[in-house]
Scaffold this motif. Structure first.
Motif, PDB file in Angstrom:
ATOM      1  N   VAL A  48      -1.383  90.304 -41.531  1.00 10.21           N
ATOM      2  CA  VAL A  48      -1.024  90.870 -42.833  1.00 10.21           C
ATOM      3  C   VAL A  48      -1.666  92.238 -43.021  1.00 10.21           C
ATOM      4  O   VAL A  48      -1.021  93.173 -43.509  1.00 10.21           O
ATOM      5  N   LEU A  49      -2.929  92.385 -42.637  1.00 11.69           N
ATOM      6  CA  LEU A  49      -3.596  93.680 -42.757  1.00 11.69           C
ATOM      7  C   LEU A  49      -2.897  94.730 -41.888  1.00 11.69           C
ATOM      8  O   LEU A  49      -2.689  95.868 -42.326  1.00 11.69           O
ATOM      9  N   GLY A  50      -2.516  94.362 -40.689  1.00 14.78           N
ATOM     10  CA  GLY A  50      -1.794  95.283 -39.823  1.00 14.78           C
ATOM     11  C   GLY A  50      -0.438  95.652 -40.383  1.00 14.78           C
ATOM     12  O   GLY A  50      -0.012  96.813 -40.321  1.00 14.78           O
ATOM     13  N   LEU A  51       0.269  94.676 -40.943  1.00 17.66           N
ATOM     14  CA  LEU A  51       1.589  94.938 -41.526  1.00 17.66           C
ATOM     15  C   LEU A  51       1.490  95.871 -42.730  1.00 17.66           C
ATOM     16  O   LEU A  51       2.275  96.817 -42.865  1.00 17.66           O
ATOM     17  N   VAL A  52       0.502  95.629 -43.598  1.00 17.25           N
ATOM     18  CA  VAL A  52       0.320  96.489 -44.773  1.00 17.25           C
ATOM     19  C   VAL A  52      -0.049  97.901 -44.348  1.00 17.25           C
ATOM     20  O   VAL A  52       0.467  98.887 -44.899  1.00 17.25           O
ATOM     21  N   THR A  53      -0.902  98.041 -43.349  1.00 19.17           N
ATOM     22  CA  THR A  53      -1.280  99.361 -42.860  1.00 19.17           C
ATOM     23  C   THR A  53      -0.077 100.077 -42.263  1.00 19.17           C
ATOM     24  O   THR A  53       0.144 101.270 -42.527  1.00 19.17           O
ATOM     25  N   PHE A  54       0.708  99.371 -41.479  1.00 21.45           N
ATOM     26  CA  PHE A  54       1.907  99.960 -40.875  1.00 21.45           C
ATOM     27  C   PHE A  54       2.884 100.419 -41.950  1.00 21.45           C
ATOM     28  O   PHE A  54       3.402 101.536 -41.901  1.00 21.45           O
ATOM     29  N   LEU A  55       3.136  99.560 -42.941  1.00 17.74           N
ATOM     30  CA  LEU A  55       4.080  99.928 -44.005  1.00 17.74           C
ATOM     31  C   LEU A  55       3.560 101.099 -44.832  1.00 17.74           C
ATOM     32  O   LEU A  55       4.344 101.950 -45.250  1.00 17.74           O
ATOM     33  N   ALA A  56       2.258 101.162 -45.061  1.00 12.73           N
ATOM     34  CA  ALA A  56       1.700 102.276 -45.831  1.00 12.73           C
ATOM     35  C   ALA A  56       1.847 103.601 -45.085  1.00 12.73           C
ATOM     36  O   ALA A  56       2.006 104.650 -45.703  1.00 12.73           O
ATOM     37  N   GLY A 100      -7.891 105.228 -51.556  1.00 12.34           N
ATOM     38  CA  GLY A 100      -6.570 104.718 -51.177  1.00 12.34           C
ATOM     39  C   GLY A 100      -5.901 105.624 -50.178  1.00 12.34           C
ATOM     40  O   GLY A 100      -6.436 106.670 -49.798  1.00 12.34           O
ATOM     41  N   PRO A 101      -4.708 105.225 -49.761  1.00 15.31           N
ATOM     42  CA  PRO A 101      -3.992 106.015 -48.735  1.00 15.31           C
ATOM     43  C   PRO A 101      -3.497 107.331 -49.272  1.00 15.31           C
ATOM     44  O   PRO A 101      -3.225 107.507 -50.406  1.00 15.31           O
ATOM     45  N   GLY A 144       6.661 105.263 -50.297  1.00 12.24           N
ATOM     46  CA  GLY A 144       6.694 104.519 -51.550  1.00 12.24           C
ATOM     47  C   GLY A 144       5.758 103.326 -51.522  1.00 12.24           C
ATOM     48  O   GLY A 144       5.158 102.971 -52.537  1.00 12.24           O
ATOM     49  N   PHE A 145       5.623 102.702 -50.372  1.00 13.22           N
ATOM     50  CA  PHE A 145       4.717 101.559 -50.243  1.00 13.22           C
ATOM     51  C   PHE A 145       3.271 102.021 -50.350  1.00 13.22           C
ATOM     52  O   PHE A 145       2.438 101.323 -50.915  1.00 13.22           O
ATOM     53  N   ALA A 146       2.991 103.196 -49.836  1.00 17.52           N
ATOM     54  CA  ALA A 146       1.630 103.734 -49.929  1.00 17.52           C
ATOM     55  C   ALA A 146       1.259 103.985 -51.391  1.00 17.52           C
ATOM     56  O   ALA A 146       0.107 103.786 -51.781  1.00 17.52           O
ATOM     57  N   GLN A 147       2.218 104.388 -52.200  1.00 18.75           N
ATOM     58  CA  GLN A 147       1.948 104.624 -53.617  1.00 18.75           C
ATOM     59  C   GLN A 147       1.650 103.322 -54.350  1.00 18.75           C
ATOM     60  O   GLN A 147       0.869 103.306 -55.295  1.00 18.75           O
ATOM     61  N   ILE A 148       2.261 102.229 -53.923  1.00 17.40           N
ATOM     62  CA  ILE A 148       2.001 100.927 -54.540  1.00 17.40           C
ATOM     63  C   ILE A 148       0.559 100.498 -54.303  1.00 17.40           C
ATOM     64  O   ILE A 148      -0.051  99.836 -55.146  1.00 17.40           O
ATOM     65  N   LEU A 149      -0.005 100.895 -53.173  1.00 13.87           N
ATOM     66  CA  LEU A 149      -1.356 100.479 -52.817  1.00 13.87           C
ATOM     67  C   LEU A 149      -2.447 101.270 -53.517  1.00 13.87           C
ATOM     68  O   LEU A 149      -3.621 100.957 -53.372  1.00 13.87           O
TER      69      LEU A 149
END
Length: 52
Positions: free
Chosen positions: A26-34, A51-52, A39-44
């Motif tokens: 999950v951590l790898g998937l979130v990092t990849f998507l960010a 933050g990213p 837009g996903f990076a903004q959600i984080l």
């Protein structure tokens, strides 16, 4: 004749390895998507200075 071997419970260790594997995925998937989807990076961004 062989003596019967006692079975050592290993369910807790298996659960710990499974949880670590799922958490790492999950951590790898979130990092990849960010990195790929801006837009996903903004959600984080929960706290703007970090933050990213």
């Amino acid at each position: 004749m062989r003596a019967p071997m006692e079975r050592v419970p290993s369910g807790m260790a298996a659960a710990a390895f499974l949880a670590a594997g799922i958490g790492t995925f999950v951590l790898g998937l979130v990092t990849f998507l960010a990195e790929v989807v801006s837009g996903f990076a903004q959600i984080l961004k929960f706290y703007p200075p970090a933050g990213p």
